[in-house]
Design a protein around this motif. Structure first.
Motif: not given
Lengths: 437, 437
Positions: A12-16, A19, A145
């Motif tokens: 779930y946390f990969e992209s956020p 950035v 997040l």
């Protein structure tokens, strides 16, 4: 700072986390985030993390053993681990909690999914439950997040200039002022002159005042925790003058115990108590309706003693309070006086200890405060007549009993509580003022 | 439902939108999310989305033109687009707002970054500003994720069984009861017997009561909007009896106008007003301290009239209120009476219109309510003496003036407001009760 996140969805946390400023902070090592897959702490071959709830019902519960192993393993990594479970039952996140958490060296965040985690993990291993708000999301991942973003912004070096953190909404305790950039004229909408003036002092004042105004109108509770200067208080008090609230106390038409329509007698203490209440809360008038002439004369005599007679000298504070009190023979005349004073028809709010219709929520009435003068009508004796109440635009919610339905307050108590519920949120004088007497 | 997200970081959303039930819902087409890169709506070759704020200061502002083009382009896609700007200045998201938004056919979400968007876009193109809470994050992306999760859960078919949505925290208006799964005995911690009983009715009752208790203790404001049955109210009232609050009214030692220590006279109206207040809010006692014997006798005569004499028959409701009122010659004797009644020493809370020390926030006192009996002491005349106040464990925050520092309420008003601020949050009788008289 080190943050471990226990989740069944590490992906779930990969992209956020890649950035923007958070991504940069992680690259620079200003904080370290470690994604921990709860399944790695299962000992069965299917790596099952959930099971059915005892007592039945839909949905699954995260089993205690894998969580226990994961948390105890991670806790050994540092001397002062702090375990946070993101859950709707937690205390609601705010900037103060974020600041406290940003001081920790090592956070372990648990992301719940499905129906949540086994209660016994909460009881034994969780230091703090945090909720991001009064709403439901799919799981603790998005809440983590949010929490990580809040905390990361407060770590030195993550946000370039300190200035930018401090002028954000909430960081100063206020909402942020409006921002404008080029062009000066966008489809006929112009940037406020002051921002183009180059006058830094004036710009500073403009922005502070806009922040104060926005906060006052949208989140007044934030002002309670904010350091306010004398200038701030003066500015806020001036804005609050746009709230024009009158309190009417009717001695006719009201019911007696047997529900007959009567005229009640004026109680002197009401004039004092309501005047003092009105003056403290900045009401525009306390209007007493009494059709009996001798009663009016008696009350006026009392007022005159405090306004012009011996009382005025003995207690000038009381004089200030009683200046607000005026006596009218009829409700219509009192209402006319407000209409003339304000140049518009006020909203008429009735009060009734056992209303037949749904009341107006106090939050809605608080929004009306900025738009229209408001008259709140209280009845003496056994309350306002149904016929009178039918003329009101809205009813206020009664002040209910707590342990049972008993709700028989004096009109003085009811008035005080109603006015405080409506306007107490907007009292800020505490911060800088020290009484001298 | 269709959701367009305008962002300068479309890549932010990549992984979260693939995970769990939200990922499945998107795959199944139960809702459609369209990521829109704001840069695609720039017309310059460097695709610049931000510019410096007019008036100076750190940070950048999202320019109006690209946003204008993006929003107007997207609005053409449907007949009823609804534009939401995620911003700290917005109304705070709750389950009700999520439900309203879940009814829309087409949402356009704007993610702010840096210092925010140009104010003129807000004024002309935004339908609603939404904030996820009183805290600061890096930008609107995580807020959009939160909003999308809230909304998606409410779309039919996204969460498997309807049951699971409705029993979640907040969906029913209550926090969720604790969950347990196997093993029955985890390191000596056992699952509550009732959940193993197979008695569905008993389990239902247990869970409802746990939900009510959690909500009452952690988020009482949620109960104001919840449909409560007579059984719920009875259960809550029983829990509230653990809050043991006494109100003391001291006629000695208090100051007069010249700050001399005096004994003041009892005002009959205080006994009535405070008794009625106490009965309505479920206080355990209204204790009047008066060292002068003739004053005490007079007051007791008055009480006896309402408790045993003609008053008891004339107005039984008043009798109930005045039953709470007791008269003591000294503060120490009144305090001893509480100590004996409760079997423990109560917390002593002083009140002072101009305190020298920082007051205890009402929220902190609300937490103490569950732990210890509490005595709130009010002074008559010009207030409690400094010597007396020094003996108190804490001070309450005074009730401040609104437009200026004037705060001279009657003791009846002050008591009513203090009790309502402390306990008003826990009044729920409104929902199902209709008074018959």
């Amino acid at each position: 700072m080190q943050i471990d996140i226990i989740t069944i969805f590490p992906e779930y946390f990969e992209s956020p986390l890649k950035v923007g400023l958070l991504g940069k902070a992680l690259q620079k090592g200003l904080l370290e985030i470690n994604l921990v897959n709860l399944r790695d702490f299962c000992q069965d071959k299917h790596r099952v993390v959930d099971d059915e709830p005892f007592g039945g019902g839909e949905g699954m519960v995260l089993k205690p053993e894998p969580l226990y192993r994961a948390i105890t393993f991670l806790k050994q990594k540092s001397e002062s681990p702090w375990v946070v479970y993101l859950s709707p039952q937690g205390e609601v996140l705010n900037q103060k909690i974020a600041e406290e958490l940003s001081q920790k060296q090592h956070l372990i965040l648990i992301c719940g999914r499905y129906e949540g985690i086994d209660e016994r993990i909460k009881e034994t291993l969780v230091n703090q439950e945090v909720s991001i708000g009064d709403y439901v999301v799919f799981g603790g991942e998005v809440a983590s997040l949010v929490l990580i973003e809040c905390i990361a912004r407060l770590i030195p070096g993550v946000v370039g200039k300190k200035d930018s953190v401090e002028k954000e909404s909430f960081s100063s305790g206020l909402l942020k002022y409006p921002c404008y950039t080029r062009p000066r004229d966008f489809m006929g909408l112009k940037v406020p002159e002051v921002l183009l003036s180059g006058n830094h002092m004036a710009i500073e004042v403009y922005r502070r005042q806009k922040s104060l105004e926005l906060t006052l109108k949208k989140r007044p509770h934030l002002l309670r925790q904010t350091q306010l200067s004398q200038e701030d208080l003066k500015f806020l008090a001036n804005l609050l003058k746009k709230q024009r609230v009158y309190l009417f106390l009717l001695h006719y038409p009201v019911y007696n115990k047997r529900k007959e329509v009567i005229t009640s007698a004026i109680a002197n203490i009401d004039l004092h108590d309501l005047g003092r209440l009105g003056r403290t809360y900045g009401l525009k008038g306390i209007y007493i309706v009494q059709p009996l002439e001798d009663q009016r004369e008696l009350a006026q005599e009392l007022l005159d003693f405090w306004l012009k007679g011996g009382g005025a000298k003995y207690n000038p504070l009381r004089k200030e309070a009683l200046k607000l009190v005026k006596i009218f023979p009829t409700f219509e005349e009192a209402l006319d006086a407000v209409h003339r004073q304000e140049g518009e028809k006020p909203l008429l709010i009735g009060t009734d200890a056992s209303p037949k219709k749904p009341p107006i929520p106090i939050e809605t009435l608080q929004k009306f405060l900025w738009e229209t003068p408001i008259v709140i009508v209280l009845g003496t004796a056994w309350g306002l007549t149904e016929e009178f109440l039918a003329k009101c635009d809205y009813f206020l919610e009664p002040i209910w009993g707590r342990l049972d339905p008993y709700n028989h307050l004096s009109v003085r108590s009811a008035a005080s509580i109603i006015i405080d519920r409506l306007l107490g949120l907007y009292s800020f004088y505490k911060k800088s003022y020290k009484r001298k007497d």
